[in-house]
Design a protein around this motif. Structure first.
Motif, PDB file in Angstrom:
ATOM      1  N   VAL A 296       0.821  -1.210   0.000  1.00  0.00           N
ATOM      2  CA  VAL A 296       0.000   0.000   0.000  1.00  0.00           C
ATOM      3  C   VAL A 296       0.858   1.264   0.000  1.00  0.00           C
ATOM      4  N   ASN A 297       0.251   2.295  -0.502  1.00  0.00           N
ATOM      5  CA  ASN A 297       0.762   3.653  -0.370  1.00  0.00           C
ATOM      6  C   ASN A 297       0.413   4.107   1.041  1.00  0.00           C
ATOM      7  N   PRO A 298       1.406   4.282   1.914  1.00  0.00           N
ATOM      8  CA  PRO A 298       1.082   4.583   3.314  1.00  0.00           C
ATOM      9  C   PRO A 298       0.430   5.943   3.503  1.00  0.00           C
ATOM     10  N   ALA A 299       0.515   6.797   2.508  1.00  0.00           N
ATOM     11  CA  ALA A 299      -0.107   8.120   2.650  1.00  0.00           C
ATOM     12  C   ALA A 299      -1.574   8.117   2.270  1.00  0.00           C
ATOM     13  N   THR A 300      -2.041   7.015   1.676  1.00  0.00           N
ATOM     14  CA  THR A 300      -3.455   6.960   1.267  1.00  0.00           C
ATOM     15  C   THR A 300      -4.119   5.624   1.585  1.00  0.00           C
ATOM     16  N   GLY A 301      -3.351   4.617   1.865  1.00  0.00           N
ATOM     17  CA  GLY A 301      -3.932   3.293   2.026  1.00  0.00           C
ATOM     18  C   GLY A 301      -4.281   2.642   0.700  1.00  0.00           C
ATOM     19  N   GLY A 302      -4.062   3.361  -0.384  1.00  0.00           N
ATOM     20  CA  GLY A 302      -4.404   2.839  -1.707  1.00  0.00           C
ATOM     21  C   GLY A 302      -3.255   2.068  -2.339  1.00  0.00           C
ATOM     22  N   TRP A 303      -3.396   1.802  -3.620  1.00  0.00           N
ATOM     23  CA  TRP A 303      -2.376   1.080  -4.358  1.00  0.00           C
ATOM     24  C   TRP A 303      -1.084   1.889  -4.400  1.00  0.00           C
TER      25      TRP A 303
ATOM     26  N   VAL B 152      -4.889  -8.858   1.382  1.00  0.00           N
ATOM     27  CA  VAL B 152      -5.359  -8.547   0.034  1.00  0.00           C
ATOM     28  C   VAL B 152      -6.867  -8.350  -0.025  1.00  0.00           C
ATOM     29  N   ARG B 153      -7.602  -8.990   0.849  1.00  0.00           N
ATOM     30  CA  ARG B 153      -9.062  -8.831   0.795  1.00  0.00           C
ATOM     31  C   ARG B 153      -9.620  -7.922   1.878  1.00  0.00           C
ATOM     32  N   HIS B 154      -8.761  -7.175   2.543  1.00  0.00           N
ATOM     33  CA  HIS B 154      -9.227  -6.267   3.585  1.00  0.00           C
ATOM     34  C   HIS B 154     -10.088  -5.155   2.984  1.00  0.00           C
ATOM     35  N   GLN B 155     -11.248  -4.935   3.556  1.00  0.00           N
ATOM     36  CA  GLN B 155     -12.101  -3.811   3.182  1.00  0.00           C
ATOM     37  C   GLN B 155     -12.122  -2.824   4.336  1.00  0.00           C
ATOM     38  N   VAL B 156     -11.905  -1.563   4.054  1.00  0.00           N
ATOM     39  CA  VAL B 156     -11.977  -0.555   5.109  1.00  0.00           C
ATOM     40  C   VAL B 156     -13.436  -0.298   5.454  1.00  0.00           C
TER      41      VAL B 156
ATOM     42  N   ASN C 162      -3.303   5.957  10.050  1.00  0.00           N
ATOM     43  CA  ASN C 162      -3.996   4.689   9.835  1.00  0.00           C
ATOM     44  C   ASN C 162      -3.460   4.133   8.520  1.00  0.00           C
ATOM     45  N   PRO C 163      -2.709   3.039   8.565  1.00  0.00           N
ATOM     46  CA  PRO C 163      -2.065   2.564   7.329  1.00  0.00           C
ATOM     47  C   PRO C 163      -3.058   2.065   6.276  1.00  0.00           C
ATOM     48  N   ALA C 164      -4.278   1.815   6.679  1.00  0.00           N
ATOM     49  CA  ALA C 164      -5.270   1.349   5.709  1.00  0.00           C
ATOM     50  C   ALA C 164      -5.949   2.488   4.968  1.00  0.00           C
ATOM     51  N   THR C 165      -5.739   3.723   5.437  1.00  0.00           N
ATOM     52  CA  THR C 165      -6.382   4.859   4.780  1.00  0.00           C
ATOM     53  C   THR C 165      -5.461   6.051   4.600  1.00  0.00           C
ATOM     54  N   GLY C 166      -4.346   6.070   5.279  1.00  0.00           N
ATOM     55  CA  GLY C 166      -3.503   7.256   5.261  1.00  0.00           C
ATOM     56  C   GLY C 166      -4.043   8.379   6.125  1.00  0.00           C
ATOM     57  N   GLY C 167      -5.215   8.158   6.727  1.00  0.00           N
ATOM     58  CA  GLY C 167      -5.840   9.198   7.538  1.00  0.00           C
ATOM     59  C   GLY C 167      -5.403   9.139   8.992  1.00  0.00           C
ATOM     60  N   TRP C 168      -6.108   9.857   9.818  1.00  0.00           N
ATOM     61  CA  TRP C 168      -5.813   9.883  11.241  1.00  0.00           C
ATOM     62  C   TRP C 168      -6.020   8.495  11.836  1.00  0.00           C
ATOM     63  N   PRO C 169      -5.344   8.197  12.907  1.00  0.00           N
ATOM     64  CA  PRO C 169      -5.526   6.863  13.500  1.00  0.00           C
ATOM     65  C   PRO C 169      -6.919   6.679  14.109  1.00  0.00           C
ATOM     66  N   MET C 170      -7.550   7.762  14.522  1.00  0.00           N
ATOM     67  CA  MET C 170      -8.905   7.697  15.068  1.00  0.00           C
ATOM     68  C   MET C 170      -9.724   8.834  14.472  1.00  0.00           C
ATOM     69  N   PRO C 171     -11.045   8.689  14.367  1.00  0.00           N
ATOM     70  CA  PRO C 171     -11.813   9.736  13.688  1.00  0.00           C
ATOM     71  C   PRO C 171     -11.915  11.043  14.462  1.00  0.00           C
TER      72      PRO C 171
END
Lengths: 351, 351, 351, 351
Positions: free
Chosen positions: A253-260, C210-214, C254-263
């Motif tokens: 993943v792209n750690p800045a977006t979580g995307g590809w 690979v199949r993780h959905q946020v 948050n490595p799955a989104t690149g966003g903040w760790p908490m909302p």
């Protein structure tokens, strides 16, 4: 007016087709089924390149042409179903690039995104945006779209060795999209402005610089070292998180977006434990695999391909794939999944 | 080891190339410049189809084959630079579809997205997801990817007329991506389950149903009537919001996301006031134009194409375009911009 | 009708105000300036809690009440400007939690998001979603909204030690939003279903399953170990990437989104090299700092607060802050920045 | 060390609490249940303001103070459960603003977002960003955060009438977030630079200007006329799309994003057909309703509130609501749903 059309002969139709051809018109109804098929009918076919057969030819390239003259000394793995198209799938390119000690592959940039997956040898580098990253087998390295990049293999005190990597690019896709731009850098090598490891320190630890704004879809980490990926797979494997189709499979993943990591190519690494007998699946993103470790078999459609370390194989769109491993096997792979996903075309079927 | 490669003759290289070809390998350095060009070199060329020349041939198609036999009775506008590929640009398809009073084009679905831009005639309909929408010239209608759709031209008491529309699809793109799936509906016509106007009432007024969840990237409005689009352009034109390149130009949006109406195709409508002499620009998304009203000239590269109502013309990727209008002209257009944008490839240059 | 209003006496107005109060109405014009101020006027004030003063009181809490009876044995750091509101800023809560060897803080869940920043001691754990993570000073640990969590401090063969951490929660925000829900787990401890390190192996290496959905905005990594954060800061500091306001400052992602760790809460870690004399800035997100290493001074508005290891201090909204360091200092901090950003309210000013 | 804490008396604890208070510390365990409740316990209560009772007082305000002196001549609808806090819910403000013919409410801007829902009278205007929009009952008008805005009620040839609207703002939220900034415009009225209807022509027809970039989360349409919203509801009602809880309910959207019209407030309009007996539901976003047409009953918790045209009522967080209509009723409503959603706190329960 009526909906009844008088029976027309094939000859009349043919005459009509010739008449309209002069106006650059053709009848859809003669080609509808091939244009809008019931399911994908890729021209690409399944194929495997054995490294022990390919390696000598790659090394001979080193005697045929210099890296500098070639600009990029690469043997393209051309899909037998796509002759003359420099493609391993309809959208992707794969090649084995060789760089010898003392050589430099000169700096340029292009809108094509590129990945380098290190197959053999250590000590060469890729430079991107003023930062070099040293290559080791199994490392996944990115050269993002439209960034200056060059490769080199410095002769250090201790000598040096040929380095070979798998180049994965979206060249056929960009040919089709008429989206290619390229430029050469005025010098062979771009200046180094940041110490090695800077990008990883800034983005690789699940933290990012506080004022970083995402303006580019490509990952700001341009090297994902094998040691770390291998460690993650190993740990999950020991935890028993084994998927019946994939074994243990992670996507980069792209750690800045979580995307590809790149907007046009997805990359994956998976571990198949010794004895793994995977179930069959198919997906619309044709995929290129590079074997890092281990031996096993890839059943693609009706054909079984035995694979070993450093082999490359390709699975066309919508062809069933079933993987098995004799010894713990680690596979790197890449596909155009981000394209399929962005355009809402991605389909997967687990059989 | 050294970076010096002994001089090799062209003959030696050729022998090498033949040797590696047996292993399905080809040398990148012989094709690098064509694979990675300095700028886009589309095979598609600029072209214009005059409606007064094309219309008689379209009407003859009505005598050659029925809508039912043809499934879709369409004359494909084939780009002279892409012979045999049923393409107007490298990624897009354009065709003129005819449906006569009393006919039905039977229901099917496919992963290709389709737009219908009504060129001539009123009273036919497209049915999507159980709802019919009646066609009028200038209307922009969508049949989203993988939704059942059929077309019909009912004979009403007052008679009926042939209806012709421009079909815009992403067929060549999906051929290239190996992403095509299709199915026929068991009946010629899908059942009508919602009154006409339902979708527009739910999504067309800058409001959406309170519990609507966006699960599909395609617009839930599937008809954008010309009367409303024309009114918006007219108002802005009177306000003097005239861009030096575009005149007054709006893009259609998916009201549930603000994004493109379809994931693979952008659509636009613009008004060029009488006397408008636009400046030149180019962009990487090759574009198909359909003239709704007015007359003018499209300068594409070195060629000037005079256009009038119902003509279709195409501008290839990265070809400079300059538009001018003799009388107030309204142009509809579509391109693969969402693809270029999603993949971070879109470039525009205003000259 | 006219715009002239006859002069009314203050007495008449007061009588009117009383009349309308009966209808639950009040005049805006009497309170407009305080409701819509020219700039933020936080009730919270700057404050610092010296760890050497606070620690004995925290330890006494261990003798006053057990972790089990207290459910959470925490001393709240209450902002002197917000008496009785259990708040360190208008939206955030901070407390020091103590858990003694052999104790368990029983399992519950709530919609409040929580962070734990380890201040002193090792060997305790937090369990989240069936996985335990062991605490070490400087680790940043998350318990996401509405997930079961419990804490424990097992007595191992080698003994054990009291463990103290800083709890950061969005309690005052959720009180204000009327958004709090909570439940107790039927047992003191939730069952452990995954080995320690599973989440990190799956998400911590710049790769995800690979199949993780946020589906959740909270980070799937729930421990960010200090060793790794410290290493990143160290490397960047050596590279000389020193910002004049911040030193070297990273935000956790948050490595799955690149966003903040908490909302609702952002978290940061920064290094101020010895001798750093930062410039002044202010921002609308009031921020709580916890000192990990080093000594220095925080100039907040007109007041200078000397800080040392394990101290906590708070900077109210829009108060200028200027940081300096005598010895290499590492500061962890958290704020409600994701809230400010999501609502488009975040302002920053570098002075 | 042990987990057993010697029994401490309440007196000992109290002494301890006093000791720690000197260090600005308080014990969480004494307040945990109120800080982290099992479910929301809003201080706001259900309430209804009958327009026939409120209207005379609003009109008297016109004699008490001029619009210019008041800046905004508004009677705040203050929730009886939140005395002195100028709030109708914990995060929202509601007031009835009166502007008489010939008056101007002077131009200013603030970070608070504001909505105006027209209750009575026509012919007044709101000016935003150089464009005026004329008010009619049932129109929903936005003044986005940090944009200059003023209101006026010009005396035209034909006279003029008092205009009353419901102001909805996020004032209490911004007080809590310490996020308020405000400025006065140097003149009473900002200059008019664009003709009325410009914004709607550019964004209101499911099309947007081709080069528009979204930089602001607030809708670029700042008037949503009642005629269009009413038409959509009417059509759907005739189609029979009646939800058992909501009747026919649409939410207003930002056409450039598909999102909420403002980052902090959601707005809705719904039609309850005559005889509708809705089912009960509750949600965490406290909601303010303004009745446009019709009569019915709102059952809020245990209390039934009969409502008629122009009445306002408020439903606190997590209070069950059940709506019924005697005659076709149209209700406008607003809440802080975007805040709840952005922070992942929104809960709904249909009973």
């Amino acid at each position: 007016m009526s909906t009844t059309v008088a029976a027309t002969t094939q000859a009349e139709r043919q005459a009509y087709y010739e008449r309209i051809a002069a106006q650059r018109l053709t009848p859809l109804w003669e080609s509808l089924h091939s244009l809008v098929p019931a399911q994908p009918r890729p021209k690409a076919v399944a194929a495997l390149w054995r490294y022990d057969e390919v390696r000598p030819l790659v090394m001979q390239a080193g005697a045929i042409i210099s890296a500098e003259e070639a600009v990029r000394r690469v043997l393209i793995l051309e899909n037998p179903g796509l002759p003359g198209r420099s493609s391993i799938t309809s959208t992707l390119y794969a090649g084995l690039q060789l760089i010898l000690p003392g050589e430099v592959a000169p700096s340029h940039r292009h809108t094509q995104s590129a990945l380098r997956f290190i197959v053999e040898g250590s000590g060469a580098y890729t430079a991107v945006n003023g930062e070099r990253t040293t290559m080791h087998p199994g490392d996944f390295i990115i050269t993002p779209s439209w960034t200056w990049h060059d490769h080199g293999n410095p002769i250090e005190a201790e000598g040096g060795e040929p380095v070979v990597w798998l180049d994965g690019l979206d060249i056929p896709l960009l040919v089709h999209l008429d989206g290619g731009f390229a430029e050469n850098y005025p010098e062979a090598e771009q200046p180094v402005t940041r110490p090695e490891g800077s990008s990883f320190a800034r983005f690789g630890h699940n933290m990012v610089p506080v004022r970083h704004q995402v303006t580019d879809p490509t990952s700001p980490i341009f090297s994902y070292p094998y040691s770390r990926s291998r460690e993650a797979l190993e740990k999950l494997s020991r935890h028993g998180d084994i998927d019946a189709w994939d074994g243990v499979k992670l996507r980069y993943v792209n750690p800045a977006t979580g995307g590809w990591p790149m907007p046009t190519m997805a990359t994956f690494m998976q571990l198949l434990p010794a004895g793994f007998e995977g179930r069959s699946y198919r997906q619309t993103d044709a995929t290129v695999f590079s074997v890092v470790e281990g031996r096993g078999t890839a059943h693609i459609g009706e054909t079984a391909f035995a694979f070993g370390p450093r082999d490359t194989f390709v699975v066309p769109s919508w062809q069933p794939l079933r993987l098995s491993a004799d010894a713990d096997a680690v596979l790197f792979s890449y596909s155009d999944r981000p394209v399929q996903a962005a355009l809402n075309l991605l389909r997967e079927e687990r059989l």
